[in-house]
Structures are given as C-alpha cells and as structure tokens.
Design an enzyme around this catalytic site. Structure first.
Site, PDB file in Angstrom:
ATOM      1  N   PHE A 154       0.810  -1.220   0.000  1.00  0.00           N
ATOM      2  CA  PHE A 154       0.000   0.000   0.000  1.00  0.00           C
ATOM      3  C   PHE A 154       0.844   1.271   0.000  1.00  0.00           C
ATOM      4  O   PHE A 154       0.311   2.361   0.201  1.00  0.00           O
ATOM      5  CB  PHE A 154      -0.938   0.012   1.216  1.00  0.00           C
ATOM      6  N   ASN A 174      -7.528   1.002  -3.696  1.00  0.00           N
ATOM      7  CA  ASN A 174      -7.203   1.957  -4.761  1.00  0.00           C
ATOM      8  C   ASN A 174      -8.461   2.490  -5.448  1.00  0.00           C
ATOM      9  O   ASN A 174      -8.523   3.664  -5.813  1.00  0.00           O
ATOM     10  CB  ASN A 174      -6.252   1.314  -5.783  1.00  0.00           C
ATOM     11  N   GLY A 204      -8.327  18.477  -9.143  1.00  0.00           N
ATOM     12  CA  GLY A 204      -7.078  18.543  -9.906  1.00  0.00           C
ATOM     13  C   GLY A 204      -7.295  18.143 -11.348  1.00  0.00           C
ATOM     14  O   GLY A 204      -8.423  18.145 -11.855  1.00  0.00           O
ATOM     15  N   CYS A 219      -0.451   3.067 -10.482  1.00  0.00           N
ATOM     16  CA  CYS A 219      -1.414   2.210  -9.777  1.00  0.00           C
ATOM     17  C   CYS A 219      -2.879   2.531 -10.057  1.00  0.00           C
ATOM     18  O   CYS A 219      -3.604   1.686 -10.572  1.00  0.00           O
ATOM     19  CB  CYS A 219      -1.138   2.259  -8.283  1.00  0.00           C
TER      20      CYS A 219
END
Ligand SMILES: NC(=O)c1ccc[n+]([C@@H]2O[C@H](COP(=O)([O-])OP(=O)(O)OC[C@H]3O[C@@H](n4cnc5c(N)ncnc54)[C@H](O)[C@@H]3O)[C@@H](O)[C@H]2O)c1
Length: 439
Positions: free
Chosen positions: A155, A214, A259, A266
């Site tokens: 992680f 994720n 953003g 990933c």
C-alpha cells in the site's frame, strides 16, 4: 530472516531496503542487468526520498545484496516476494506474464521449502495460478519439495514510500496456512511494533483488498473532480466546497483535492483491472467505470482552459509547464496528466517549455518525438511565455517569486491544475489566474 525479493522497482527496492534496515538479509533480484549493475555501484535508479540512504547503508553492511540470478535468492531465503510489474494489458486486465514467469523460475530452481508471497498487485485468484505454476515445474522435475503461497499487497505511496513501509497503516496478509501467517507476522513485527496493525485474511480477500483500496481513493478523486466541474458551471468555488465537506469527520479532507486527474502506475491500471475482473464474472461495475470515465475527461481539463482563453488554434503560443511527474516527490511519469496535456497543446500548435525538479529524464522517454524545450530551473522555463500551467504540486512551486515570474513572462496567464494559491493574492500580483472548479 533471509528474504528474496524478485523485482527491484519502486516496490521491490523499497521493500528490500526497509526489510534489510530491520536486520534481515535480503537478496534483491531483477532481470534488468543495467539496473542491478547501477545498484551495485551505488546508483539508485528511481527518485524516492530517503531510499538512497537506506540502500547505501544496508548494501555496505552486506544485508542488502543485488543479483540478476534468482538462485542467489532461492538458496538462502525463507520467504520469496514477487514484486514485479503487472502492467495494463491490451484489454485492460493486469498482465500476469512477469508474475507467472517468476513463479516458473521459482518452481524450476527452488531447493528447499519456501513461502512465496505475491506483493505485486494481482487479480483475484492469482495466488492459485502462482501455486499451480510452481507445482507444475516441481512435478516436471519429479520433485517432492513443498512450498506455500500467500498474498501481501503493498500500500505504499510513491514519494512517501519509505515512511509508508516503515510505519504502515496496516499490513494485510492473505493465507490459509497458520505457519505462513506466523512467519509473516514475525517478519512485519518490527514495522507494527507500536500497535498491532497486522491483518490476516483469506488469500482472495487480500488480493481484493488492494483493488478495493485503490478504487476507493480513485473514487474520491473523481468525485471531487466531478463536483469541481459542476462548481465551475454553477458559479461555486470548489475550494470552499472542499472545506465545507472535508470538515465533516465522516468525509475528511484527504483525497478530495480537485485537480487534473489521477495518474501513476497504480490507480489508472488498478481501476481498469477491477473493471476487467468484474466483467469477467458478469458484473458491470457502474460506479468504478464512471470513476475511470471522469478521470479520462479530467485529464483534458487544463487543455480546455488554455483553449477557452486562447481559442482552438494555439499556433506559436509559448507555454511553460511546471511539473511533469504524476505527483510530487517522484520521477514517475506513468499515466501522468502532463502527458496528454502536452501532447494536445503541441498538436494544437503550442510551443512548450517544461520544468520538473526530478522527472525530466523520464519525461523525455514518455514524450519521445514531441518537440519540447526542457529546463533545469523553473524560472528559465518562463522566458517569453504567454502562459504558465502548474501541473504537479512540487513544494518549490508553492511560494514562487511572482514578480520575477511576470518579468520573465510575455503574458500573464497562470493556470493552476492544483488550486494551490489564493486567487485574490495572485490576481493582485498581476496574474490572470485560472483554477480548477472556479469560474
Ligand atoms: N509503484 C507503486 O507505487 C506501487 C504501490 C503498490 C503496489 N504496486 C504494485 O507492485 C508491483 C510492482 O510495481 P513497481 O512500480 O515496483 O514496478 P516497476 O516497473 O517499477 O518494477 C518492476 C521490476 O520488476 C522487474 N522484473 C520483471 N520481470 C522480472 C523477472 N522475471 N525477474 C526479476 N525481475 C523482473 C523489472 O525489470 C522491474 O525492475 C505492481 O504490481 C504494482 O501495481 C506498485
């Protein structure tokens, strides 16, 4: 303990350095001879804060050994980690060829009982495939050697990888074998010393945990990006909205920065792989598919801002790009939002000056064939440009000399893909300041 790590990339090398720092002897293997030769000569092939110190120290103490021969790891190790890449295949699935080729080498060469641990991010069921491949090779050798396979997803975040590895929020280990779990618990004990953060579970759940983690983080990013696009249309300010929602303890502030889209090795690949995994079991993942779609759109948001300011034909427009890597504190350019942005700008006729504190060499590879002027100083890149676009939020961009910037620039447009300045302050300095999610 004696450990072998196969694959010396961002994950393998960090894991090797950190395990050796705790006193283990680690053989770190890679098929890339150039990489191993440079590591032996003290050169670190990636930029990761603090990694060089750990590698140099433990290499000097002979606790960290580099090799291109898997036998060097198999001879001595109790645990072999597989930490090779699982890149996106053509159909979006994780490409397991490197993982399975390591499994084959293990099966062909192992000489004693070992625990094989998948650290690479792999689709659910991969541990079974690794087990089958090793067993197939042992059978071919008519060998009665035994082994076990476990899952230990990683992680760590690039840019803070050493800290994440040394002080993990949790260590997830998937195994159906109590001895393997005990061995892994002992290995990780020094890293989870202050409180027990070792979580054991079945193998498939461990494999799924990595994708779920994720996908959750990517979902938060796409969520705020979608909110920011709506904000812009309705005249709200996403920065204020972010504050308003982040203060809710159920929501929190992390991973809700608007953003220009998530990148890296990933999130894009793992989101895609999870969609593929779901499809393969006849489930259409509505939410996760939307996360990916929103992100792909978001990677064009800065380009749209340039076009809304200067029109579709950007011929001759000189633009400076500040920040190329997919996030700060890394030189990793994989899936970086700067790549589609620069390609679109160049296709529309713009001239690009680019600066990044660490990623220029990587950028040259990922943007090969594109005519870009690279600079090793952020101010030099501004000479004569109409626009500067801030793409990656490196610390050195947080408080630049605005007067100096304007003196160097021909124009005064500052497009901020990370919303890191106070609008009023920047405007009072003479810039036309365009942010994400603010009209
Ligand atoms: N980079 C990250 O931030 C991160 C975080 C968590 C998990 N992961 C996962 O960890 C895995 C590795 O990622 P990475 O970023 O370290 O990849 P990477 O591309 O940086 O490194 C992979 C390395 O494996 C080597 N390799 C390939 N085949 C090999 C073989 N047969 N024998 C020995 N070495 C071999 C390659 O030469 C390369 O050096 C991936 O599954 C990734 O999804 C990555």
């Amino acid at each position: 303990m004696n450990i072998g790590i196969i694959g010396s990339g961002y994950v393998g090398l960090v894991a090797a350095a950190c395990f050796s720092e705790m006193g283990n002897t680690v053989v770190c293997v890679d098929i890339d001879k150039k990489k191993i030769d440079s590591l032996k000569n003290g050169m670190i092939p990636i930029y990761e804060p603090g990694l060089d110190v750990l590698v140099h120290k433990n290499f000097a103490k002979n606790r960290l050994i580099f090799s291109t021969d898997i036998n060097d790891a198999l001879e001595s190790s109790d645990i072999i980690f597989i930490a090779v890449g699982t890149p996106m295949g053509e159909d979006g699935s994780a490409d397991l060829q490197y993982v399975l080729s390591v499994a084959k080498s293990i099966g062909e060469n192992m000489k004693k009982h070992i625990l094989v641990v998948d650290k690479s991010t792999v689709p659910i069921g991969t541990a079974d495939k690794v087990r089958e491949e090793i067993q197939r090779c042992l059978d071919e050798r008519s060998s009665v050697l035994t082994f076990d396979v476990a899952s230990n997803p990683e992680f760590l975040k690039e840019g803070a990888a050493i800290k994440d590895f040394m002080q993990p929020d949790r260590v997830v280990v998937g195994s159906n074998n109590e001895d393997s779990i005990q061995l892994m618990r002992n290995l990780y004990k020094p890293f989870t010393h202050s409180s027990d953060r070792f979580i054991s579970m079945d193998i498939r759940s461990a494999e799924m945990t990595k994708y779920a983690a994720n996908a959750m983080l990517a979902t938060r990013i796409s969520f705020i990006n979608e909110i920011s696009n709506i904000c812009e249309k309705v005249g709200a300010d996403v920065n204020q909205v972010r504050n308003g929602i982040g203060s809710d303890s159920r929501i929190g502030y992390k991973f809700i920065y608007p953003g220009c889209g998530f990148g890296g090795s990933c999130f894009p690949k793992d989101v895609k792989a999870l969609i593929n995994i779901s499809n393969s079991v006849d489930y259409y993942p509505n939410l996760i598919s939307a996360v990916e779609k929103v992100n792909n759109q978001q990677k064009q948001v800065l380009y749209s801002k340039v076009k809304s300011e200067f029109g579709d034909n950007l011929k001759g427009l000189k633009i400076a790009i500040w920040g190329l890597s997919f996030k700060p504190e890394t030189d990793d350019m994989r899936e970086a939002p700067s790549i589609p942005l620069i390609k679109s700008l160049i296709k529309s006729g713009a001239n690009i000056n680019a600066y990044d504190p660490q990623a220029i060499e990587e950028a040259k590879f990922y943007l090969k064939g594109y005519d870009i002027n690279y600079f090793d100083n952020k101010y030099d890149a501004l000479e004569g440009v109409e626009v500067v676009i801030l793409v990656t939020e490196w610390k050195e961009f947080r408080s630049p000399d605005f007067k100096r910037m304007l003196n160097l620039m021909k124009g005064n447009v500052l497009i901020d893909g990370r919303n890191q300045f106070q609008k009023d302050y920047i405007s009072s300095n003479g810039f036309k300041y365009l942010q994400i999610g603010v009209k």
